[in-house]
Design a protein around this motif. Structure first.
Motif, PDB file in Angstrom:
ATOM      1  N   GLN A  56       5.089  -5.642  -1.379  1.00 32.02           N
ATOM      2  CA  GLN A  56       6.338  -6.393  -1.417  1.00 32.02           C
ATOM      3  C   GLN A  56       6.222  -7.690  -0.623  1.00 32.02           C
ATOM      4  O   GLN A  56       6.652  -8.759  -1.075  1.00 32.02           O
ATOM      5  CB  GLN A  56       7.481  -5.540  -0.858  1.00 32.02           C
ATOM      6  CG  GLN A  56       8.825  -6.253  -0.835  1.00 32.02           C
ATOM      7  CD  GLN A  56       9.913  -5.418  -0.190  1.00 32.02           C
ATOM      8  OE1 GLN A  56       9.650  -4.328   0.329  1.00 32.02           O
ATOM      9  NE2 GLN A  56      11.128  -5.902  -0.209  1.00 32.02           N
TER      10      GLN A  56
ATOM     11  N   GLN B 290       6.607 -11.562  -2.042  1.00 37.27           N
ATOM     12  CA  GLN B 290       7.560 -12.503  -1.460  1.00 37.27           C
ATOM     13  C   GLN B 290       6.859 -13.774  -0.983  1.00 37.27           C
ATOM     14  O   GLN B 290       7.405 -14.876  -1.119  1.00 37.27           O
ATOM     15  CB  GLN B 290       8.297 -11.828  -0.303  1.00 37.27           C
ATOM     16  CG  GLN B 290       9.267 -10.749  -0.748  1.00 37.27           C
ATOM     17  CD  GLN B 290       9.897 -10.008   0.414  1.00 37.27           C
ATOM     18  OE1 GLN B 290       9.400 -10.076   1.538  1.00 37.27           O
ATOM     19  NE2 GLN B 290      10.977  -9.302   0.157  1.00 37.27           N
TER      20      GLN B 290
ATOM     21  N   ALA C 265       6.146 -15.910  -4.071  1.00 39.58           N
ATOM     22  CA  ALA C 265       7.355 -16.564  -4.557  1.00 39.58           C
ATOM     23  C   ALA C 265       7.729 -17.749  -3.671  1.00 39.58           C
ATOM     24  O   ALA C 265       8.130 -18.808  -4.171  1.00 39.58           O
ATOM     25  CB  ALA C 265       8.502 -15.553  -4.610  1.00 39.58           C
ATOM     26  N   ALA C 266       7.612 -17.598  -2.360  1.00 44.40           N
ATOM     27  CA  ALA C 266       7.960 -18.685  -1.449  1.00 44.40           C
ATOM     28  C   ALA C 266       7.015 -19.874  -1.624  1.00 44.40           C
ATOM     29  O   ALA C 266       7.440 -21.037  -1.608  1.00 44.40           O
ATOM     30  CB  ALA C 266       7.923 -18.188  -0.010  1.00 44.40           C
TER      31      ALA C 266
ATOM     32  N   GLN D  39      10.193 -20.885   5.225  1.00 42.55           N
ATOM     33  CA  GLN D  39      10.266 -19.619   4.497  1.00 42.55           C
ATOM     34  C   GLN D  39       8.867 -19.090   4.165  1.00 42.55           C
ATOM     35  O   GLN D  39       8.620 -17.882   4.226  1.00 42.55           O
ATOM     36  CB  GLN D  39      11.074 -19.805   3.203  1.00 42.55           C
ATOM     37  CG  GLN D  39      12.552 -20.071   3.413  1.00 42.55           C
ATOM     38  CD  GLN D  39      13.284 -18.871   4.001  1.00 42.55           C
ATOM     39  OE1 GLN D  39      12.897 -17.729   3.797  1.00 42.55           O
ATOM     40  NE2 GLN D  39      14.344 -19.140   4.752  1.00 42.55           N
TER      41      GLN D  39
ATOM     42  N   ALA E 107       7.238 -15.582   5.443  1.00 47.07           N
ATOM     43  CA  ALA E 107       6.660 -14.616   4.504  1.00 47.07           C
ATOM     44  C   ALA E 107       5.229 -14.263   4.896  1.00 47.07           C
ATOM     45  O   ALA E 107       4.802 -13.109   4.757  1.00 47.07           O
ATOM     46  CB  ALA E 107       6.700 -15.178   3.087  1.00 47.07           C
TER      47      ALA E 107
END
Length: 324
Positions: free
Chosen positions: A84, A88, A91-92, A185, A189
């Protein structure tokens, strides 16, 4: 030299005061020797995470090398958390790249097409305004019609300026503040992923050093609480010897001083170096009190063998030390 008659019993290593020095003459050897025993500083390998023991890769008495796998705990939840966190982070990063590239080419093409339509409409309204102005001068149209033509031409020209500005904005990357926020962000992450990977690594531990597996404390399938040792190791450098000397001798000892050990089935004497001399006196235990020794005090001395000789010594083994 007179020999002291003493009775020795086997005691646990923790009862240091229960061992007494032994001064004896041995044939023509007039060097005093002191009784002691071998002890080990064990390395207890434990995980910071709890879990069921899935695999035990070693057994008691086995010699292991550094980084050799020792045991593994069930890690389904930790692997899911790692996956997970990895998703993430991806995606960031993708969002940060998207902010830095502006709009996509198809979106820019749409803006260009809209601008072309607006420019065509603006040209038509401008031409219509010229015709209506000429007609108004000769009285061919009313002022209201001329005003409508002028407003339409102005509106179409404003639409062209708007779409040109939008096209310029579409080519620009995101604002600096927006990029900095998204970069933060991404860093967050990455930290989350590092934490998840560390937690997952705690479910599969390897040997921190070469040595002997002294004991295994759980069986496969058992639940292991967090921080509870599963394997105890004894590296060669953690083997030490404790022996006891009288107060008449302790003052002459120095850190680093060499001594020689003799023990059953050890072969040649084992050289050791003193690395600790206790400052606390201990009485000889009552079991070996005698008229000659009941008032004597002894001091514990710790020494370590040279690495190549450590394998010849075993915790709990009685030894006799001779100072050099």
């Amino acid at each position: 030299m007179r020999t002291l008659s003493v009775f020795r019993r086997t005691l646990p290593a923790a009862s240091a005061a229960s061992l007494l020095l032994l001064l004896a003459g041995c044939g023509n050897d007039h060097n005093a020797f002191y009784q002691g025993y071998v002890e080990g500083d064990y390395v207890y390998v434990a995980s910071s995470e709890a879990g069921r023991l899935d695999a035990l890769n070693v057994k008691r008495g086995q010699q292991v090398t550094p980084d050799a796998p020792l045991f593994a705990l069930e890690a389904t939840r930790e692997r899911a958390a790692r996956d997970q966190a990895s998703a993430q982070l991806a995606a960031a990063i993708a969002q940060l790249e998207d902010i830095g590239t502006g709009k996509r080419p198809p979106e820019v093409d749409v803006s260009r097409a809209q601008l072309a339509q607006a420019e065509a409409a603006s040209r038509r309204s401008a031409s219509q305004l010229q015709r209506d102005t000429a007609q108004f001068r000769i009285g061919g149209i009313a002022r209201a019609q001329l005003d409508d033509s002028r407003e339409q031409a102005q509106s179409d020209a404003a639409r062209v300026r708007e779409l040109k500005a939008q096209l310029e904005v579409a080519r620009l990357p995101g604002r600096d503040d927006q990029r900095r926020a998204q970069a933060a962000q991404v860093d967050a992450a990455k930290a989350t992923l590092a934490q998840a990977e560390w937690t997952l690594a705690q479910k599969r531990l390897a040997s921190p050093a070469a040595g002997q597996v002294f004991d295994t404390l759980y069986r496969v399938g058992e639940w292991v609480p967090a921080g509870s040792p599963v394997v105890s190791l004894l590296p060669p450098g953690n083997i030490k010897v404790r022996f006891f000397v009288p107060e008449t001798v302790v003052g002459s000892l120095k850190i680093g001083q060499q001594a020689m050990l003799r023990c059953d089935a050890c072969g040649d004497p084992v050289p050791v170096h003193i690395d600790y001399v206790s400052t606390q006196a201990e009485y000889t235990p009552p079991v070996i009190y005698s008229r000659e020794s009941r008032s004597k005090l002894v001091y514990m001395v710790e020494a370590r063998p040279v690495p190549e000789a450590a394998a010849r010594l075993h915790p709990g083994q009685p030894v006799e030390a001779t100072l050099q």
